[in-house]
Design a protein around this motif. Structure first.
Motif, short mmCIF file in Angstrom:
data_model
loop_
_atom_site.label_atom_id
_atom_site.label_comp_id
_atom_site.label_asym_id
_atom_site.label_seq_id
_atom_site.Cartn_x
_atom_site.Cartn_y
_atom_site.Cartn_z
N ASP A 243 26.23 -0.33 46.35
CA ASP A 243 25.44 -1.31 45.61
C ASP A 243 25.00 -0.76 44.26
O ASP A 243 25.07 -1.46 43.24
CB ASP A 243 24.23 -1.73 46.43
CG ASP A 243 23.36 -2.74 45.71
OD1 ASP A 243 23.84 -3.88 45.49
OD2 ASP A 243 22.21 -2.41 45.36
N LEU A 244 24.56 0.50 44.23
CA LEU A 244 24.12 1.10 42.97
C LEU A 244 25.29 1.24 42.00
O LEU A 244 25.14 1.01 40.79
CB LEU A 244 23.49 2.46 43.23
CG LEU A 244 22.09 2.45 43.84
CD1 LEU A 244 21.65 3.85 44.23
CD2 LEU A 244 21.09 1.83 42.86
N ASN A 245 26.45 1.62 42.50
CA ASN A 245 27.63 1.69 41.63
C ASN A 245 27.98 0.31 41.07
O ASN A 245 28.38 0.16 39.92
CB ASN A 245 28.82 2.24 42.40
CG ASN A 245 28.76 3.75 42.57
OD1 ASN A 245 28.18 4.45 41.74
ND2 ASN A 245 29.32 4.26 43.64
N GLY A 246 27.81 -0.73 41.93
CA GLY A 246 28.11 -2.08 41.48
C GLY A 246 27.16 -2.58 40.41
O GLY A 246 27.51 -3.48 39.64
N ARG A 247 25.95 -2.01 40.34
CA ARG A 247 25.01 -2.45 39.32
C ARG A 247 25.45 -2.11 37.90
O ARG A 247 24.92 -2.65 36.94
CB ARG A 247 23.63 -1.83 39.58
CG ARG A 247 22.96 -2.38 40.84
CD ARG A 247 21.58 -1.81 41.02
NE ARG A 247 21.00 -2.23 42.30
CZ ARG A 247 19.81 -1.89 42.73
NH1 ARG A 247 19.04 -1.11 41.98
NH2 ARG A 247 19.38 -2.31 43.90
N LEU A 248 26.41 -1.21 37.79
CA LEU A 248 26.96 -0.93 36.46
C LEU A 248 27.58 -2.19 35.86
O LEU A 248 27.71 -2.31 34.64
CB LEU A 248 28.03 0.16 36.56
CG LEU A 248 27.55 1.59 36.87
CD1 LEU A 248 28.74 2.50 37.07
CD2 LEU A 248 26.66 2.11 35.75
N TYR A 249 27.95 -3.15 36.71
CA TYR A 249 28.62 -4.35 36.25
C TYR A 249 27.71 -5.58 36.27
O TYR A 249 28.16 -6.68 35.94
CB TYR A 249 29.84 -4.64 37.13
CG TYR A 249 30.82 -3.50 37.21
CD1 TYR A 249 31.84 -3.36 36.27
CD2 TYR A 249 30.72 -2.54 38.22
CE1 TYR A 249 32.74 -2.31 36.34
CE2 TYR A 249 31.61 -1.48 38.29
CZ TYR A 249 32.62 -1.37 37.35
OH TYR A 249 33.50 -0.33 37.41
N SER A 250 26.44 -5.42 36.66
CA SER A 250 25.57 -6.59 36.82
C SER A 250 25.32 -7.30 35.50
O SER A 250 25.34 -8.54 35.45
CB SER A 250 24.24 -6.18 37.46
OG SER A 250 23.58 -5.22 36.65
#
Length: 587
Positions: A243-250
């Motif tokens: 989830d934290l890695n995905g926040r790079l794309y939020s």
């Protein structure tokens, strides 16, 4: 029934083949919105694939435990976890020190983890360049190395101890740079930083008098069961890292979704303008269909079938375009291996994109289709201009104006709905451009303790913003040209009368350009606060406003572009002989 269906299909195919340019413009307008929406909806779905690939390649743990305690107290706390129920394998505990790394005059927080030279069964970082750790050497997490410009054989300094970089690697046991979880020992306040590995025998020397922390990697019989573990600053699950890695794309995802809203508005304005022009060219055919017995419902079906087919085609094209563009536009973090491989869009994405395309096609064509379906047979066969909506106060106001301005005012007075489409077009375009100015004005303090580096999250957002703005500008310019050409088709007879009464071709051309500029002015004026408000709505940080001269230059630039791109079809139209235009006028 079969005869009517055959007639609808034949007319549909005939129109698509004869009006190829307009059909392509309709496809482009709707596809721009559907492709952007596809990218926004699938961004998170495709962004987490590199982490899954990294997790598989590095034997990533299911749970990572890092006690707040240090030294022997931390080891005692971790001792029982390796044999807890549901745990099938583990690695560690590994010592950790939270230090400062300096290279090339740049200092940053570094989470330093001590590892053995031999591989372990859980969390085996994959070396992407160079070799694994050895005494006197350091391996830098690849995204951290890229941010600092570190290469193999460079020398870095860890709290006063120079070490040679022997390799770069990636792992699934911690979030990639810049969220590696740096903090002061015993503190719960996490700061930005990167991850490095050193030989276990070196870490005590590097830490000096700082107490060592420890981390333990656990493998569970059921990886999904890790969500049952309590979430805390001492325990991290692989789902949380994903989830934290995905926040790079939020931020990029928000930009694409908001961009799809703006492009939907532009598509509505553009499709409505193109449909109005097509229906103007279909007047005589509508009259012929009515003369042979077709009713309003049949006329509406003939027209709606064409635009629904175009809408469905645009939905499929947008889905395919977003699908193929995702791997190109979405750049995974350097801290992960693998790639953003394209997979078929999810069902919810297909449904959302299809609904958007059909909504644009129906909403934009509803009023013109209903109007032409209810037109009288005689009026349609005459192919005469639709009677204007006269307002006495507008006539009194415009009759003292210069000829070119008078023509422009009266064209807008005749077709107020078309003027409102121009206002919408310029409003959305100005909103997007002002939002870009706002983004470029923001001063971001993204530090890693002692220095400021590029924010990878912002970089991805700016990349998505660039895509949205380019598509918005192209579609807005196409809409401006289409709107002018539609106005030319509808006003060809009034313009011919004006030229018969003494107006020159130049005055007629300027009048057509003025007809586009007048409704554009309120759109530009409203677009400035709309752009500021849009960024303030989606921004999580404090908003900083661009200089007033920048805003004014943007406003005048939009108006200048509209004037330039509407002058071309206006000049072409005024070269048509007056006699040809008057031939289709009713006696």
């Amino acid at each position: 029934m079969s005869g009517r269906l055959l007639l609808v299909c034949r007319l549909l195919v005939r129109d698509l083949r004869r009006r190829r340019t307009e059909t392509v413009l309709l496809l482009v307008a709707i596809t721009a919105a559907t492709a952007t929406l596809t990218l926004g909806l699938t961004l998170n779905e495709v962004a987490d694939r590199p982490y899954q690939q990294t997790r598989t390649a590095t034997a990533g743990p299911d749970v990572i435990v890092t006690p707040r305690a240090t030294g022997q107290a931390a080891l005692d706390e971790l001792a029982s976890l390796a044999t807890a129920a549901g745990v099938t394998d583990h690695s560690g505990p590994f010592p950790i020190a939270y230090l400062t790394m300096t290279t090339g005059g740049v200092s940053a927080h570094a989470v330093v983890e001590g590892r053995e030279t031999t591989p372990v069964s859980v969390d085996r970082p994959a070396v992407t360049d160079g070799t694994w750790v050895r005494p006197g050497g350091v391996v830098v997490e690849r995204a951290f190395a890229d941010a600092l410009g570190i290469r193999v054989n460079d020398t870095v300094d860890l709290d006063g101890h120079p070490l040679r970089v022997v390799g770069t690697a990636v792992t699934a046991a911690r979030t990639t740079y810049p969220y590696a979880g740096w903090h002061y020992p015993g503190s719960i306040l996490v700061e930005r930083g990167g991850l490095v590995w050193v030989d276990r025998s070196d870490i005590a020397t590097l830490a000096g008098g700082q107490p060592l922390s420890y981390t333990l990697n656990l493998k569970l019989a059921d990886p999904a069961a890790s969500t049952a573990y309590p979430v805390s600053d001492q325990l991290t699950t692989w789902q949380a890292i994903d989830d934290l890695n995905g926040r790079l794309y939020s931020d990029a995802q928000m930009t694409l979704l908001v961009g799809s809203w703006l492009l939907s508005g532009l598509a509505l304005a553009g499709v409505a303008g193109i449909v109005a022009g097509r229906i103007i060219g279909h007047r005589r055919r509508v009259g012929l269909l009515k003369a042979v017995g077709a009713g309003p419902a049949m006329i509406a079906v003939v027209h709606f079938a064409e635009y629904l087919v175009i809408g469905l085609t645009a939905a499929a094209t947008g889905l395919a375009g977003g699908w193929f563009a995702a791997p190109v536009l979405i750049r995974p973090s350097a801290g992960l291996i693998g790639s953003v491989n394209a997979q078929p869009p999810a069902l919810r994405t297909v449904v959302a994109v299809t609904v958007l395309a059909l909504t644009i096609a129906v909403v934009a064509t509803l009023v013109p289709v209903v109007r032409v379906a209810t037109t009288s047979t005689v009026h349609a066969l005459a192919d005469a201009a639709t009677p204007p909506q006269r307002r006495r106060w507008r006539i009194r106001l415009s009759r003292r104006l210069p000829t070119a301005l008078l023509i422009g005012v009266r064209i807008n007075a005749r077709r107020q709905r078309r003027a409102r489409l121009v206002t919408m077009n310029t409003l959305i375009t100005t909103t997007a451009l002002v939002a870009v100015l706002m983004v470029n004005t923001q001063v971001e303090h993204f530090d890693l303790g002692y220095t400021e580096l590029a924010n990878p999250r912002r970089e991805r957002m700016e990349q998505a913003l660039l895509v949205v703005v380019l598509v918005v500008c192209v579609l807005a310019l196409v809409n401006a040209v289409v709107s002018t050409w539609t106005t030319v088709l509808d006003a060809r007879q009034p313009l011919a009368v004006a030229r018969t009464l003494g107006a020159t071709p130049a005055q007629a051309a300027v009048g057509l350009a003025v007809a586009q500029l007048l409704p554009a002015v309120p759109g530009v004026v409203a677009g400035i606060p709309a752009g500021i408000g849009l960024l303030a709505f989606v921004s999580r940080a404090e908003v900083e406003y661009p200089p007033v001269p920048w805003l004014l230059a943007t406003a005048f630039g939009v108006l200048l572009a509209i004037a330039a791109f509407t002058a071309i079809p206006a000049m072409v139209a005024t070269r048509r002989p007056v006699v040809d235009a008057l031939r289709s006028a009713p006696a």
